[in-house]
Design a protein around this motif. Sequence first.
Motif, PDB file in Angstrom:
ATOM      1  N   ILE A 186      -6.302   5.865  -3.653  1.00 32.54           N
ATOM      2  CA  ILE A 186      -6.368   6.099  -2.211  1.00 32.54           C
ATOM      3  C   ILE A 186      -5.721   4.909  -1.518  1.00 32.54           C
ATOM      4  CG2 ILE A 186      -7.863   6.365  -0.197  1.00 32.54           C
ATOM      5  CD1 ILE A 186     -10.009   7.521  -2.096  1.00 32.54           C
ATOM      6  N   CYS A 187      -4.689   5.172  -0.708  1.00 30.73           N
ATOM      7  CA  CYS A 187      -4.032   4.112   0.057  1.00 30.73           C
ATOM      8  C   CYS A 187      -4.224   4.398   1.540  1.00 30.73           C
ATOM      9  CB  CYS A 187      -2.550   4.043  -0.281  1.00 30.73           C
ATOM     10  SG  CYS A 187      -1.674   2.725   0.597  1.00 30.73           S
ATOM     11  N   ASP A 188      -5.092   3.612   2.149  1.00 28.30           N
ATOM     12  CA  ASP A 188      -5.407   3.757   3.578  1.00 28.30           C
ATOM     13  C   ASP A 188      -5.863   2.398   4.078  1.00 28.30           C
ATOM     14  OD1 ASP A 188      -6.644   4.419   6.103  1.00 28.30           O
ATOM     15  OD2 ASP A 188      -6.829   6.480   5.390  1.00 28.30           O
ATOM     16  N   VAL A 245      -9.595   4.390  -7.209  1.00 26.66           N
ATOM     17  CA  VAL A 245      -9.169   3.041  -6.860  1.00 26.66           C
ATOM     18  C   VAL A 245      -8.682   3.081  -5.410  1.00 26.66           C
ATOM     19  CG1 VAL A 245      -7.549   1.176  -7.374  1.00 26.66           C
ATOM     20  CG2 VAL A 245      -8.519   2.541  -9.240  1.00 26.66           C
ATOM     21  N   GLU A 246      -9.133   2.113  -4.628  1.00 27.18           N
ATOM     22  CA  GLU A 246      -8.764   2.057  -3.215  1.00 27.18           C
ATOM     23  C   GLU A 246      -7.877   0.845  -2.947  1.00 27.18           C
ATOM     24  OE1 GLU A 246     -12.240   2.302  -0.624  1.00 27.18           O
ATOM     25  OE2 GLU A 246     -13.363   3.032  -2.344  1.00 27.18           O
ATOM     26  N   VAL A 247      -6.818   1.066  -2.166  1.00 30.81           N
ATOM     27  CA  VAL A 247      -5.955  -0.020  -1.704  1.00 30.81           C
ATOM     28  C   VAL A 247      -5.714   0.166  -0.212  1.00 30.81           C
ATOM     29  CG1 VAL A 247      -4.848  -0.361  -3.944  1.00 30.81           C
ATOM     30  CG2 VAL A 247      -3.807   1.195  -2.290  1.00 30.81           C
ATOM     31  N   GLU A 248      -5.331  -0.940   0.457  1.00 31.24           N
ATOM     32  CA  GLU A 248      -5.177  -0.838   1.904  1.00 31.24           C
ATOM     33  C   GLU A 248      -3.754  -0.997   2.407  1.00 31.24           C
ATOM     34  OE1 GLU A 248      -6.252  -4.886   4.029  1.00 31.24           O
ATOM     35  OE2 GLU A 248      -7.917  -4.193   2.793  1.00 31.24           O
ATOM     36  N   LEU A 263      -2.145   9.262   0.253  1.00 27.86           N
ATOM     37  CA  LEU A 263      -1.389   8.248   0.975  1.00 27.86           C
ATOM     38  C   LEU A 263      -1.461   8.505   2.479  1.00 27.86           C
ATOM     39  CD1 LEU A 263       0.634   5.880   1.142  1.00 27.86           C
ATOM     40  CD2 LEU A 263       2.458   7.550   0.723  1.00 27.86           C
ATOM     41  N   ASP A 264      -1.985   7.541   3.196  1.00 30.30           N
ATOM     42  CA  ASP A 264      -2.047   7.617   4.652  1.00 30.30           C
ATOM     43  C   ASP A 264      -0.672   7.300   5.224  1.00 30.30           C
ATOM     44  OD1 ASP A 264      -2.858   7.676   7.303  1.00 30.30           O
ATOM     45  OD2 ASP A 264      -3.803   5.703   7.239  1.00 30.30           O
ATOM     46  N   SER A 276      -1.926  12.000   4.224  1.00 29.16           N
ATOM     47  CA  SER A 276      -2.944  12.145   5.259  1.00 29.16           C
ATOM     48  C   SER A 276      -2.482  11.434   6.512  1.00 29.16           C
ATOM     49  CB  SER A 276      -4.282  11.573   4.782  1.00 29.16           C
ATOM     50  OG  SER A 276      -4.173  10.185   4.539  1.00 29.16           O
ATOM     51  N   GLY A 277      -3.074  11.823   7.621  1.00 29.15           N
ATOM     52  CA  GLY A 277      -2.744  11.181   8.884  1.00 29.15           C
ATOM     53  C   GLY A 277      -3.276  11.984  10.050  1.00 29.15           C
ATOM     54  N   GLY A 278      -3.088  11.431  11.210  1.00 27.39           N
ATOM     55  CA  GLY A 278      -3.477  12.101  12.446  1.00 27.39           C
ATOM     56  C   GLY A 278      -2.217  12.592  13.135  1.00 27.39           C
TER      57      GLY A 278
END
Length: 124
Positions: A7-9, A31-34, A58-59, A86-88
């Motif tokens: 998850i990249c957000d 696994v989370e990354v920013e 991916l955000d 993902s996104g708005g």
Amino acid sequence: MYPKILICDDVVYSRTMLKNILDQIGQYIIVEVENGKELISELLKSRETGAEFSYLFLDLELRREDGISLLREVRKMEPLLKIFLSGGISLTDENIKKGIDLGVKGFVSKPYKSKHVKTIFKSV
């Protein structure tokens, strides 16, 4: 061995929410990354260890990076990785078309909704 999800957000709350939804769907190593730098690092590490990721969320709305450019970079590294964007407001028709052209498997609007994530994730 459970499938690995990356998850990249850049928003901790969003990562946590998505992780909780995925935990309801099944058993995964998550696994989370920013940011993009951490994302590329994790992909390289997974390749070196032979424990590659099955999925990437991916955000598109990362603070300091263009999500589509990052998607192109990831796709060059991992052509078979199943990617969800993902996104708005960034989930425009143009970005969706670019994502489809780059082999994205699905799109998730934010804030994440359990039913929607489950539907797109199970469709792959």
